[in-house]
Structures are given as structure tokens and as C-alpha cells.
Design an enzyme around this catalytic site. Sequence first.
Site, PDB file in Angstrom:
ATOM      1  N   SER A   1       0.573  -1.169  -0.105  1.00  7.95           N
ATOM      2  CA  SER A   1       0.043  -0.029  -0.020  1.00  7.95           C
ATOM      3  C   SER A   1       0.819   1.149   0.056  1.00  7.95           C
ATOM      4  CB  SER A   1      -0.756   0.042   1.251  1.00  7.95           C
ATOM      5  OG  SER A   1      -0.284   0.071   2.433  1.00  7.95           O
TER       6      SER A   1
ATOM      7  N   LYS B   1      -5.867   4.486   8.292  1.00  9.63           N
ATOM      8  CA  LYS B   1      -4.780   5.132   7.491  1.00  9.63           C
ATOM      9  C   LYS B   1      -4.844   6.711   7.613  1.00  9.63           C
ATOM     10  CE  LYS B   1      -2.855   1.220   4.914  1.00  9.63           C
ATOM     11  NZ  LYS B   1      -2.540   0.609   3.955  1.00  9.63           N
TER      12      LYS B   1
END
Length: 351
Positions: free
Chosen positions: A236, A281
Site C-alpha cells: 500500500s 490510515k
Amino acid sequence: MRFNKTRNKIFGAIFIFIVVVAFFFTPTGYYLEVPGSAEDTSQFVKVNGKQDKKKGSLLLTTVGIVSGTPFTLLKSMGNDFETIYSQEELMGNENSQQYFQVQQYYMKSATNNAIQAAYSKAGKPFTKKYLGVYIMDIMDNSAFKNKLQVGDTITSINNYHFKNSAQFINYVKKQDKKSTVKINFVRDGKKKSASGKLVKLADTKRYGLGITLTDNTEAKGNPPTKIDAGSIGGPSAGLMFTLQVYSQISNKDLKAGRTIAGTGTIAPDGTVGPIGGIEKKVYAASEMGATIFFAPDDPVTKEIKKYEPGYVNNYNLAKRAAKKIHTKMKIVPVKNLNDAINYLEKTKQSK
């Protein structure tokens, strides 16, 4: 009589102590996915041996995986930024060591793609070297079950060297099902070899080694770039590493003193893909003071809606998370590398 009462109190206190310790510290076999950290990519990237010293930050964001205890599992209930997973849901058939090895491979693949995407965008030369096939999983009935490990890279079979995994698979398909094959592989930088028979592959009529594999490549650019993400795994961070590499090799100050965060996989052509745990996140980025957060704006196709009617893409999940924590951080949708670069260039003056 008094002695018995004293003894019972002692035993009772010991019992309560054991229960309390178990409640707070006993592993349950479940895991918690929680907000992780937001790390400045400049500390992991060197171009021509030098780190980026310009003001501002390009932050990669992570999730944390922690072993669940009765206390932490109970505490997480109702928390929008903590998710409970069983070991099977999180790791499949892999043990924890294999899981983290595969995550390290995903990171290596992400950094290779980042170099290719960044150098292509900047018009800089790069080369891509094929190392072999990387082992992602080994079937229980494979003759190589105790000879190979997740994380090994096969470099040849019967001394036949291949240029991609498709060539490797086609070569294996042509072998007699009763034949024994010899493979050469690399483990932790050391060359090794092993031999074994082919096995019938599940749900097919074909025979093979009984492994799940993918290409293992290495990208090198000119000027040379090195990305060392340490213990951080997964794919990611691809987008944010690409932005960091691109800004350095093109000598463009995309940060302009700002704290910029984001997430998303990156393909060699610059396409940005979705990831998991984006809500955590967003939380981590906001805690680090980011003012911009790039979120993959992955298309919600009819095919996706067919199999997952309630699917919500990364961008919309990120917007929901930002609203819940009342952050002023701007959530920016990106489909590709150009979207992110163009946004940063256009907003330099308005920071």
C-alpha cells in the site's frame, strides 16, 4: 478456623490475580487491525546515495496488527477504527512467519513498481531484471513441502532458466506426471537445490510442483535509487514511494513545505489501486498533522456490485473516516500517478 479463613483469602486473591492477568494478557487467536503510523518516505529513499532534505513530508501510512486479548477485544467493540479478525481471515492458511514474509515480498514488489512508474513519468532510464519465481504458498501434498519455504525464489528447473513465470508454468506442464524434477532456488541470498515428483493440482487434471508463485523482479534506475522500507510490509505504500522517488529524480519540490499523506498500490504504468484498512490510515495521517490525504478512487464496476452489493471504494471510505474524526485534512481522489502530481503542482501556491 481462622487459619482456614486466611488460607481461603489467599487462594481467592491468587485466583482473582490469575483471572485479571488472563483477561489482560492471554492471546485469543484473534487479531486487531488498528491505526498504525505515518512515516516520512524520505527516510527510506536514497537517490544517488542522498536523501531528500526539502521541507515538508510525503507520508506513507500503515495499519497495526496486534494479538487480541479478552481486554483489547472487548475494548475495540464499537470502535470504528479497530477491526477484529480471526487468524484465518487475516492470514489464510499461512502461519504468522509466512504471512509477514509474504508482506515483505509485497513491499519489495511495490518499491520495484514505484521505481518503474517514477522513472517512466520523469523520462529517466531504468532496467528491470527478472530474478525468478517467488513462492507464495506450498500445498500440503507437494513433494517440496519440507524442501521449499514461502519466500524462496526458484531460478531454474532441470537447469532450464526462464524469463517469466508463464514460461516456468508452461515448462512444468510439459513434464511427464511421473517424472522427478530438480529445481535451483535462492533462500536468504544462498543458492540451494531440491528434487521431487510432481503432484496432482487441486481442482484440475494437471500435475505440477504444488506451489503458488509470482514473478520476482528487480528494477534499477539511472540515477540509482534505493528504497529500504525496513520492517514495513504490504503493497500500500506504492503511491507515496513513487511520489518521493519522482520528486527526487526530477528535482521537483512537490511537498512545498506541506505534510502530505496517502496510500494506494502502484502499477508500473502509474495506475493506483485500492488497499485495506484505509480508515485507520486516515486516522494515522490526521494524527501526524497531514493536510492532504491521497485515496485510491477505484472504480466500482457492475462485476464488483454483483458479488459485493454493498461495496464502497477507498475514496468514499476515506471521506467517511475523515468526517468521523472531524479532521480538516483534504481527502483527494486519485486514479493514477498523474492525478496526485497534478494536484500537488496546482496547489503549491495555495498552501
